[in-house]
Design a protein around this motif. Structure first.
Motif: not given
Length: 93
Positions: A38-43
Motif C-alpha cells: 500500500n503506497i496510498e500516501t504517495y497518491g
C-alpha cells in the motif's frame, strides 16, 4: 545489475521511467521481486497499474513469473529473466 534496489514513487519521480527502463534494457538483473504494498500516501496508485506501469510491462515481456507469491504483510512476486530460461531449454532439448 542496475543501480536501483527498489523503485518506489520518490525514486521513480527523481529518475523517471525512461532512465530506469534503459538501465533494465542494458544491464538486466537475472531476478526481480515485485512487492505489492500500500503506497496510498504517495497518491500515485499501485506500481503495476499506476506509476510503474511501463516498467511492469517491460518486466512482464522479458521476465517469467515464477509463480511464487509470498503473502505476509504484503504480496511479493518473483520474476526470472526469460532469455536465461530459453537458453537453458535450448541446451537441454
Amino acid at each position: 545489475s542496475i543501480p536501483y534496489t527498489h523503485v518506489i514513487p520518490p525514486e521513480w519521480a527523481y529518475f523517471g521511467d525512461e532512465t530506469i527502463l534503459n538501465s533494465l534494457r542494458k544491464n538486466h538483473p537475472d531476478w526481480i521481486i515485485v512487492i505489492d504494498r500500500n503506497i496510498e500516501t504517495y497518491g500515485v496508485g499501485s506500481f503495476e497499474e499506476g506509476y510503474g506501469s511501463s516498467i511492469m510491462a517491460f518486466i512482464k515481456r522479458n521476465y517469467e513469473n515464477t509463480g511464487f507469491k509470498a503473502d505476509t504483510n504484503f504480496a511479493a512476486s518473483i520474476y526470472k529473466w526469460k532469455q536465461d530460461t530459453e537458453k537453458l531449454s535450448a541446451m537441454l532439448f
